[in-house]
Design a protein around this motif. Structure first.
Motif, PDB file in Angstrom:
ATOM      1  N   UNK A   1       7.055  39.882  26.274  1.00  0.00           N
ATOM      2  CA  UNK A   1       8.429  39.539  25.906  1.00  0.00           C
ATOM      3  C   UNK A   1       8.997  38.397  26.734  1.00  0.00           C
ATOM      4  N   UNK A   2       8.291  37.976  27.772  1.00  0.00           N
ATOM      5  CA  UNK A   2       8.782  36.891  28.622  1.00  0.00           C
ATOM      6  C   UNK A   2       7.602  36.244  29.331  1.00  0.00           C
ATOM      7  N   UNK A   3       7.627  34.909  29.411  1.00  0.00           N
ATOM      8  CA  UNK A   3       6.540  34.186  30.088  1.00  0.00           C
ATOM      9  C   UNK A   3       7.082  33.181  31.101  1.00  0.00           C
ATOM     10  N   UNK A   4       8.345  33.323  31.500  1.00  0.00           N
ATOM     11  CA  UNK A   4       8.929  32.434  32.502  1.00  0.00           C
ATOM     12  C   UNK A   4       8.490  32.866  33.897  1.00  0.00           C
ATOM     13  N   UNK A   5       7.650  32.060  34.527  1.00  0.00           N
ATOM     14  CA  UNK A   5       7.174  32.289  35.893  1.00  0.00           C
ATOM     15  C   UNK A   5       6.227  33.469  36.043  1.00  0.00           C
TER      16      UNK A   5
END
Length: 310
Positions: free
Chosen positions: A58-62
């Motif tokens: 659901x998230x790939x930031x950092x």
């Protein structure tokens, strides 16, 4: 026949989550054949069990963050890379918190824990995803090329506009020995100019020179310097291995990668899953299985909490 593998006994650790800066408890537990990797997440309603998948990202930031029915688990890639690197097929990962602890920013601590727990060969053949044909996946000048192989190899190139990093290349034939020696100790890295922005946005609150390589405009500010001259590209390989393993089972292939990151890694994995009839097949120790339902079976039903945590 190559058999599946789990660990011999449970083992635990605690540490700080990189982004929220909160203390996290992690327990790794043996699992039966065909269980795969199952996350046991503590919540207000008790422990719930979830298997990783490409569409759970659901998230790939950092970092790579998984989401399951309102629960989230961040920074899974370093642990998943260690599990894949040591060729472990079945494992329960119990987490009290919403992040996997960052430890020293690499997979080395997880390798130590898993080896301390010991390994146990199981009775069923190993299940590995393989490619049917080559694929070239690209976005915004970054790309992943993959071709069929009976092993996992990664030829990775990065290109950063920084005097210490620049263009770096590294190749690894990923088996437990090579992963442990060449990849596992490579730490996550970031730039000083990004730290203030990240912290304003509630990220990297647990970051420090103890769990990341930090660069200013000229070089590394960590007192002990780098573990490898090309530690940066080696860590990108580590991330790539972990991001591939959100498929829930190991995948073989010869991969050439240029400047990819978590977002492109996940987009690539999602594309393979969405087009699995064209690109993927399941190899059970040499027995090719074509049936689509065999690719990503539902995980074995988790036993009651009292049966697992003993």
């Amino acid at each position: 026949m190559t058999c599946q593998k789990t660990i011999k006994r449970s083992i635990q650790c605690s540490g700080i989550g990189l982004h929220k800066g909160r203390k996290v408890r992690l327990v790794l537990r043996p699992a039966a054949e065909d269980t795969g990797i199952v996350f046991a997440l503590h919540g207000v309603d008790g422990v719930r069990f979830h298997s990783p998948s490409a569409d759970a990202v659901v998230e790939t930031t950092m970092a790579t963050t998984l989401g399951f029915d309102g629960q989230r688990l961040a920074t899974v890639e370093h642990l998943l890379a260690a599990v894949r690197g040591l060729e472990i097929d079945n494992l329960y990962v119990e987490v009290e918190g919403d992040e996997v602890p960052i430890m020293d920013g690499s997979s080395a601590s997880f390798i130590f824990l898993l080896r301390a727990a010991g390994f146990r060969r199981q009775n069923k053949p190993r299940r590995v995803l393989t490619l049917k044909k080559p694929i070239h996946f690209q976005q915004d000048g970054k790309w992943i090329k993959a071709s069929p192989s009976d092993r996992l190899t990664i030829d990775y190139t990065i290109d950063f506009n920084h005097p210490l990093v620049g263009t770096q290349k590294f190749f690894v034939d990923c088996n437990p020995e090579n992963f442990t020696r060449d990849i596992a100790k490579a730490r996550t890295f970031g730039f000083m100019r990004e730290v203030e922005y990240l912290r304003r946005n509630g990220l990297a609150l647990g970051g420090s020179l103890d769990n990341a390589v930090v660069l200013d405009e000229y070089g590394v500010i960590n007192p002990d310097g780098l573990r490898f001259p090309d530690e940066f590209v080696r860590h990108k390989i580590l991330d790539f291995i972990g991001d591939l393993f959100v498929l829930g089972m190991p995948m073989n292939g010869d991969f050439k990668v240029f400047c990819s990151g978590h977002a492109l890694n996940n987009a690539f994995v999602r594309y393979l899953v969405d087009n699995r009839g064209e690109y993927l097949e399941l190899d059970e120790s040499g027995e090719q299985v074509i049936a689509e339902e065999a690719f990503f079976p539902s995980p074995a039903q988790a036993p009651a909490t009292s049966q697992i945590w003993n």
